[in-house]
Design a protein around this motif. Structure first.
Motif, short mmCIF file in Angstrom:
data_model
loop_
_atom_site.label_atom_id
_atom_site.label_comp_id
_atom_site.label_asym_id
_atom_site.label_seq_id
_atom_site.Cartn_x
_atom_site.Cartn_y
_atom_site.Cartn_z
N UNK A 42 95.33 -7.49 -72.51
CA UNK A 42 94.97 -7.23 -73.91
C UNK A 42 96.08 -6.48 -74.62
N UNK A 43 96.12 -6.63 -75.93
CA UNK A 43 97.20 -6.03 -76.72
C UNK A 43 96.86 -4.59 -77.11
N UNK A 44 97.81 -3.70 -76.89
CA UNK A 44 97.60 -2.29 -77.23
C UNK A 44 97.31 -2.12 -78.72
N UNK A 45 98.07 -2.86 -79.53
CA UNK A 45 97.96 -2.70 -80.98
C UNK A 45 96.61 -3.14 -81.55
N UNK A 46 95.86 -3.92 -80.78
CA UNK A 46 94.57 -4.34 -81.31
C UNK A 46 93.42 -3.73 -80.50
N UNK A 47 93.68 -2.56 -79.90
CA UNK A 47 92.67 -1.99 -79.00
C UNK A 47 91.38 -1.63 -79.74
N UNK A 48 91.50 -1.15 -81.00
CA UNK A 48 90.29 -0.79 -81.73
C UNK A 48 89.43 -2.03 -81.97
N UNK A 49 90.11 -3.11 -82.35
CA UNK A 49 89.42 -4.36 -82.62
C UNK A 49 88.86 -4.99 -81.34
N UNK A 50 89.56 -4.77 -80.22
CA UNK A 50 89.08 -5.32 -78.95
C UNK A 50 87.76 -4.71 -78.52
N UNK A 51 87.48 -3.52 -79.00
CA UNK A 51 86.21 -2.90 -78.64
C UNK A 51 85.05 -3.50 -79.42
N UNK A 52 85.36 -4.17 -80.53
CA UNK A 52 84.31 -4.66 -81.42
C UNK A 52 83.31 -5.61 -80.77
N UNK A 53 83.72 -6.48 -79.81
CA UNK A 53 82.71 -7.39 -79.23
C UNK A 53 81.53 -6.66 -78.60
N UNK A 54 81.70 -5.39 -78.28
CA UNK A 54 80.62 -4.63 -77.66
C UNK A 54 79.90 -3.72 -78.65
N UNK A 55 80.28 -3.78 -79.92
CA UNK A 55 79.77 -2.81 -80.90
C UNK A 55 78.52 -3.30 -81.63
N UNK A 56 77.68 -2.35 -82.00
CA UNK A 56 76.59 -2.63 -82.94
C UNK A 56 76.41 -1.39 -83.81
N UNK A 57 77.02 -1.38 -85.00
CA UNK A 57 76.93 -0.20 -85.85
C UNK A 57 75.54 -0.03 -86.47
N UNK A 58 74.72 -1.05 -86.39
CA UNK A 58 73.39 -0.99 -87.01
C UNK A 58 73.09 -2.33 -87.64
N UNK A 59 72.30 -3.15 -86.95
CA UNK A 59 71.98 -4.49 -87.45
C UNK A 59 70.48 -4.70 -87.36
N UNK A 60 69.99 -5.66 -88.14
CA UNK A 60 68.55 -5.90 -88.20
C UNK A 60 68.16 -7.01 -87.22
N UNK A 61 67.15 -6.74 -86.42
CA UNK A 61 66.62 -7.71 -85.46
C UNK A 61 65.13 -7.91 -85.70
N UNK A 62 64.70 -9.13 -85.40
CA UNK A 62 63.27 -9.43 -85.48
C UNK A 62 62.60 -9.09 -84.15
N UNK A 63 61.51 -8.36 -84.24
CA UNK A 63 60.77 -7.96 -83.05
C UNK A 63 59.43 -8.69 -83.03
N UNK A 64 59.07 -9.26 -81.89
CA UNK A 64 57.74 -9.87 -81.75
C UNK A 64 56.76 -8.79 -81.31
N UNK A 65 55.72 -8.61 -82.10
CA UNK A 65 54.77 -7.53 -81.81
C UNK A 65 53.49 -8.09 -81.20
N UNK A 66 52.96 -7.37 -80.22
CA UNK A 66 51.61 -7.63 -79.73
C UNK A 66 50.69 -6.70 -80.54
#
Ligand SMILES: [Zn+2]
Length: 830
Positions: free
Chosen positions: A708-732
């Motif tokens: 991996x490229x040193x210069x893009x290390x911050x961006x390389x972490x992004x595939x594992x990131x979730x800053x806050x997203x909306x998900x649908x939950x199935x409720x019982x």
């Protein structure tokens, strides 16, 4: 001769006048930056200047904090403008189209609003505010006088007085005769919860749009009465960082105009000129983005201003600290930097007043015409008027008008199905037209999915209100006909037998809490039932005459009137369908005795949300105790223990683990939220994280993966990131934890932890496949976030454990989660 004399007299009066204005040093008795000033003294300085220069400065209180400290604004203007403040204000609102009583005049005056110290432990800006005021009104600088000819400066010297004084009082109590620059000294180690937040540990720089906190409600009300052209929000960051000022970093929200971008650059360049002259370092265009709508820069931007954040390095620096580069950063230097950007901003704004005004008008014209806006009407529909009223309240706070639909036939984008659909009627509608002045803010708050220009952001990336409020909604491309939105009136009922109370929104939770506080005995229905031909959902509250004191009926009417819920009288316990009131399916609700853990192992924000919900929403008692004292606490006084978000090291201690497990086995209830769930998973409580292999599916085993490229290390972490997203939950929703809900819930997912379905418990809320709705999720993580538990309930001995993997009380704007949290406390396990 007479004329000359008069002029001389005037000059003499002017000088005598000006000389009476004390400098901050004269007033305080020390040079600004050499000590921390308590909030009241900062305000007193402003008042002293206003007293000495009543022709240029006016102060006005705008309220009080939770701890009773004064909130105050200062208006600084030329002697010609100050008497006309009200005319300037109303004309400004006419330019924005917010005030429609008459056309705006050709106004030449702009408004610059400077907000200091929103984060209490970033206090250098309140010190700088005093110097800035002195520069504007105190001395005879021709330059500042020149600026004030076309500029009104509104200063809020301390946005967060409780946090400011929490930090300052603490610091003053631990600093020695001289400050200690050693970063390890205790004066650089602020104790929990820190002074950043307000009394209830809320981050006021995340609260502008939601206005859940007293300080924000009072301040934004004033802000919206002025709608300035320029707003600066003063901050500090880690003390090793140089100064940050505009232009901001990507992502910018797409509604931000080319002019708003351009002017940020102009401000930045002018600031840079002064910083370069002094050899002070700064950075721009990095780290601080403009996306989430509830900041002190974005909210003003979406409200027509040039909104900016300025950040000095300084958190935990005290009066002086040694930095990584071996320089000592003093408070005096921090104050000088904030002072400089304040004056530089006013200078740039004053020099560009005509353009600022022209663009300001254009902004509101475009906003009012919904130019480039994909939708012209947003429609929310519900059978529960209280759900819609909670949205109406938020719109009121933000100056957005609304109505109720006159038509029942239209098609639009259904937020819950993600499809264009024809509307199917509910009892009530709340409709908001995009053709209004505050339409830009409206669009940001309601857009189903916000477009991100860059994935690296500082905060959550999705907040769309239909999901946050869990209300069925449509975004419609046409203008729809609407009348006024009115609430239904509540009629008191009398019964010699009992009363039913619907259980559908936070209002129901409030009524329940009110009645339990008043010792009224309540029951709830485990299953749906029918009485006299009318259907009632599970969760419906039942109050019976039998076993209650004589005033129960009066108290029910009182509570229902207060929270706008229509009770229904019943005359018998015999139901047409479903359980009769004597059935084991009708459960008594014991009054929970609630303990919440706090302290170093706990997220102060998470704890604050729970604390505030009990005190300010439910008005129900709660005891707060520090986790470190858990071993010594007598738990027999409580029936519910809440573990807010946190990292509970104490749970690794066998004695603590046994104590808590015994509490549950003996019939107690433990509620774990967010990372507290993770602490339980790490310590054998029954919930398990999904295994890594299980998460990833097929792994990329290619050896090149390591390159991996040193210069893009911050961006390389992004595939594992979730800053806050909306998900649908199935409720019982047959489980009490989900009473009051349909079979879906929208959750704000901020954590990458995924938990297995409970084998020995109730998987009440689960995420299945393809549940992502809106907001950024890293590509790898997105594949993993499926088939896992969100909300679960597990029995242990005679007690219960409730897992809330996502925070249902997030910043208190996630209105849809509040009833679910209430269920966890009052209903689950009963
Ligand atoms: Zn800050």
């Amino acid at each position: 001769m007479k004329k000359i004399l008069l002029a001389l007299v005037c000059l003499a009066v002017w000088h005598a006048h000006a000389q009476t204005v004390p400098s901050p040093e004269q007033f305080l008795g020390y040079k600004p930056g050499t000590r921390f000033t308590p909030e009241y003294k900062v305000l007193n300085y402003f008042k002293a200047v206003a007293q000495a220069r009543p022709d240029m400065v006016k102060t006005a209180s705008y309220g009080e904090t939770y701890e009773g400290r004064e909130l105050m604004l200062a208006y600084v203007a030329s002697p010609a403008n100050l008497p006309n403040l009200e005319a300037i204000r109303t004309n400004n609102l006419r330019m924005a189209g917010v005030l429609k009583d008459q056309p705006a005049t050709d106004n030449k005056t702009i408004i610059v609003w400077l907000s200091y110290n929103v984060h209490g432990n970033e206090p250098s800006s309140s010190e700088a505010a005093m110097q800035t005021l002195y520069a504007l009104a105190g001395n005879d600088s021709q330059q500042t006088k020149q600026w004030l000819q076309n500029t009104v400066v509104i200063m809020d010297p301390c946005v967060n007085p409780d946090g400011h004084d929490r930090y300052v009082n603490w610091y003053n109590s631990v600093v020695g005769a001289q400050f200690n620059a050693d970063p390890q000294a205790r004066e650089h180690d602020e104790p929990w919860p820190g002074g950043r937040s307000n009394h209830y540990n809320f981050d006021l720089n995340r609260d502008w749009a939601w206005q859940t906190q007293l300080e924000t409600q009072q301040r934004v009300k004033k802000y919206n009465e002025w709608l300035p052209q320029v707003h600066v929000d003063y901050h500090e960051q880690g003390y090793n960082q140089p100064y940050y000022f505009a232009p901001a970093a990507e992502p910018f929200h797409e509604v931000i105009t080319p002019w708003q971008r351009e002017f940020q650059v102009m401000i930045g360049k002018n600031n840079a000129k002064y910083f370069d002259n002094n050899g002070w370092l700064y950075f721009t265009k990095e780290r601080f983005d403009l996306f989430y709508p509830s900041y002190g820069d974005t909210y003003p931007l979406y409200s027509g201003a040039i909104g900016m954040t300025f950040e000095q390095g300084g958190i935990r620096a005290g009066l002086g600290v040694k930095k990584e580069d071996d320089d000592t950063l003093t408070l005096v230097k921090r104050v000088a930097h904030h002072y400089t950007t304040g004056l530089s901003t006013i200078e740039t704004a004053a020099a560009n007043a005509p353009r600022l005004l022209q663009e300001y008008r254009q902004f509101f014209t475009n906003s009012g015409n919904a130019k480039d806006a994909p939708y012209k009407t947003y429609v929310l529909t519900s059978n529960d008027i209280n759900q819609l009223k909670s949205v109406a309240r938020l719109l009121d706070l933000n100056g957005i008008s609304y109505g109720a639909l006159n038509t029942k036939t239209f098609s639009g984008y259904n937020y819950f199905t993600g499809k264009e659909e024809a509307y199917k009627g509910d009892a009530y509608t709340l409709a908001v037209s995009a053709l209004q002045p505050r339409s830009t803010l409206l669009r940001v708050l309601f857009e189903p999915k916000s477009t991100l220009s860059d994935s690296i952001t500082y905060d959550i990336t999705a907040w769309s209100l239909p999901y946050a409020y869990n209300i069925k909604s449509y975004a419609v491309k046409e203008k729809l006909d609407m009348g006024s939105f009115t609430s239904t009136a509540v009629t008191p009922v009398t019964s010699g037998y009992g009363v039913l109370i619907p259980y559908t929104s936070v209002a129901s939770a409030q009524v329940m809490s009110y009645l339990i506080n008043k010792k009224v005995k309540l029951r709830f229905a485990q299953k749906d039932f029918t009485y006299k031909g009318k259907d009632y959902a599970s969760g419906t509250l039942i109050v019976l005459n039998g076993g209650n004191d004589d005033d129960w009926n009066k108290l029910v009417n009182e509570a229902c009137a207060k929270y706008n819920l229509q009770p229904v009288a019943v005359e018998s316990g015999f139901m047409d369908k479903g359980a009769d009131f004597g059935s084991p399916d009708i459960h008594f609700i014991p009054a929970p005795k609630v303990l919440m853990l706090t302290g170093e192992q706990v997220s102060s924000l998470g704890a604050g949300e729970v604390w505030s919900f009990f005190e300010q929403t439910l008005h129900y008692p709660i005891t707060l105790a520090n986790t470190e004292r858990l071993q010594r606490l007598d738990l027999s006084n409580y029936t519910v223990i809440i573990l807010p978000d946190g990292n509970y090291r104490s749970l690794g201690d066998k004695a603590i683990e046994d104590k808590l497990k015994n509490f549950v086995r003996d019939g107690g209830k433990l509620i774990a939220i967010e990372d507290a769930v993770n602490s339980l998973a790490d310590n054998n409580w029954g919930i398990k994280e999904k295994e890594e292999d299980e998460k990833d599916g097929k792994k990329d085993t290619s050896a090149y993966q390591a390159l991996k490229k040193y210069g893009s290390r911050q961006r390389d972490e992004m595939p594992e990131e979730i800053p806050g997203a909306i998900y649908k939950v199935n409720l019982d929703n047959t489980h009490p934890l989900a009473f009051g809900y349909s079979d879906t819930y929208y959750t704000l997912k901020q954590s990458s932890h995924m938990y297995q379905f409970l084998k020995d418990g109730w998987n009440v809320g689960v995420i299945k496949k393809d549940s992502h709705v809106a907001g950024f999720v890293g590509s790898k993580l997105k594949q993993r976030l499926k088939d896992g538990l969100t909300f679960g309930v597990q029995d242990m001995g005679r007690g219960t454990i409730v897992y809330l993997v996502d925070n249902p009380l997030f910043r208190h704007f996630w209105e849809g989660g509040k009833l679910l949290f209430t269920n966890a406390v009052f209903l689950a396990g009963e």
